[in-house]
Design a protein around this motif. Sequence first.
Motif, short mmCIF file in Angstrom:
data_model
loop_
_atom_site.label_atom_id
_atom_site.label_comp_id
_atom_site.label_asym_id
_atom_site.label_seq_id
_atom_site.Cartn_x
_atom_site.Cartn_y
_atom_site.Cartn_z
N ASN A 84 0.77 -1.23 0.00
CA ASN A 84 0.00 0.00 0.00
C ASN A 84 0.81 1.28 0.00
N THR A 85 2.11 1.21 -0.04
CA THR A 85 2.95 2.41 -0.06
C THR A 85 3.94 2.29 -1.20
N ILE A 86 4.14 3.38 -1.91
CA ILE A 86 5.17 3.42 -2.95
C ILE A 86 6.31 4.29 -2.43
N GLY A 87 7.51 3.78 -2.52
CA GLY A 87 8.70 4.53 -2.14
C GLY A 87 9.64 4.61 -3.33
N ARG A 88 10.74 5.33 -3.16
CA ARG A 88 11.77 5.42 -4.20
C ARG A 88 13.06 4.87 -3.63
N CYS A 89 13.53 3.78 -4.22
CA CYS A 89 14.81 3.21 -3.83
C CYS A 89 15.93 4.08 -4.40
N VAL A 90 16.84 4.53 -3.54
CA VAL A 90 17.94 5.38 -3.99
C VAL A 90 19.31 4.73 -3.81
N GLU A 91 19.35 3.62 -3.09
CA GLU A 91 20.59 2.87 -2.89
C GLU A 91 20.22 1.41 -2.69
N LEU A 92 20.97 0.51 -3.34
CA LEU A 92 20.62 -0.90 -3.33
C LEU A 92 21.85 -1.76 -3.14
N SER A 93 21.72 -2.78 -2.30
CA SER A 93 22.77 -3.79 -2.14
C SER A 93 22.08 -5.14 -1.94
N VAL A 94 22.84 -6.22 -1.93
CA VAL A 94 22.23 -7.52 -1.68
C VAL A 94 21.79 -7.65 -0.22
N GLY A 95 22.25 -6.76 0.63
CA GLY A 95 21.87 -6.79 2.04
C GLY A 95 20.64 -5.97 2.36
N GLY A 96 20.34 -4.97 1.51
CA GLY A 96 19.20 -4.12 1.78
C GLY A 96 19.13 -2.94 0.84
N MET A 97 18.37 -1.94 1.24
CA MET A 97 18.20 -0.76 0.39
C MET A 97 17.87 0.46 1.23
N LYS A 98 18.14 1.63 0.64
CA LYS A 98 17.74 2.90 1.22
C LYS A 98 16.56 3.40 0.39
N VAL A 99 15.46 3.74 1.08
CA VAL A 99 14.22 4.09 0.39
C VAL A 99 13.68 5.40 0.95
N LEU A 100 13.24 6.28 0.05
CA LEU A 100 12.52 7.50 0.42
C LEU A 100 11.03 7.15 0.49
N VAL A 101 10.38 7.48 1.61
CA VAL A 101 8.96 7.16 1.79
C VAL A 101 8.21 8.39 2.28
N GLU A 102 6.91 8.41 2.04
CA GLU A 102 6.05 9.45 2.58
C GLU A 102 5.77 9.13 4.03
N GLY A 103 5.74 10.12 4.88
CA GLY A 103 5.44 9.91 6.29
C GLY A 103 6.62 9.35 7.05
N ALA A 104 6.34 8.81 8.21
CA ALA A 104 7.38 8.24 9.08
C ALA A 104 7.11 6.76 9.26
N GLU A 105 8.15 5.97 9.24
CA GLU A 105 8.04 4.52 9.44
C GLU A 105 8.87 4.15 10.68
N PRO A 106 8.34 3.31 11.56
CA PRO A 106 9.07 2.97 12.78
C PRO A 106 10.17 1.94 12.54
N ARG A 107 11.25 2.10 13.26
CA ARG A 107 12.35 1.14 13.22
C ARG A 107 11.83 -0.22 13.71
N GLY A 108 12.28 -1.28 13.05
CA GLY A 108 11.86 -2.62 13.43
C GLY A 108 10.66 -3.14 12.67
N LYS A 109 9.92 -2.27 11.99
CA LYS A 109 8.74 -2.69 11.24
C LYS A 109 9.16 -3.65 10.12
N ARG A 110 8.41 -4.74 9.97
CA ARG A 110 8.71 -5.71 8.91
C ARG A 110 7.84 -5.42 7.69
N LEU A 111 8.49 -5.38 6.54
CA LEU A 111 7.81 -5.04 5.30
C LEU A 111 8.07 -6.08 4.22
N ARG A 112 7.19 -6.13 3.25
CA ARG A 112 7.42 -6.87 2.02
C ARG A 112 7.71 -5.81 0.95
N VAL A 113 8.84 -5.97 0.28
CA VAL A 113 9.26 -5.04 -0.76
C VAL A 113 9.06 -5.73 -2.10
#
Length: 124
Positions: free
Chosen positions: A35-64
């Motif tokens: 339900n949220t669209i973000g913009r990935c600005v950095e990518l690695s096999v370990g993870g990614m840096k994403v710009l999102v609208e609003g605030a997201e709490p640390r520890g939240k589990r997501l499906r990308v």
Amino acid sequence: MNRELGESAAASRRHPRARVDFPVALGLVDSENNNTIGRCVELSVGGMKVLVEGAEPRGKRLRVQLERVNRAPLDLDASIVWAQPKTDESSVVGLEFADMATAESSLGPVIAGLRAQHSWGAGL
């Protein structure tokens, strides 16, 4: 940013990163809704840096969900390992993939290709 600090941080990273700019769909792990669209600005096999609208709490589990050309979308589970406000309406979040083996086999060749195309890639 202090160049020495940036270089030492890049050298200490476990996974090489590539600078990118593409949309990703984000949703709760146990939900069919992305339900949220973000913009990935950095990518690695370990993870990614994403710009999102609003605030997201640390520890939240997501499906990308990553769209791929001529292939089915790639779904990866991830956790927010850090979050930083960017503006009043947006944040930058650091996501860590839960299944590194899947991420590495799916994203490793893509990231290597992106890094090879850009001279800055060697320092990421």
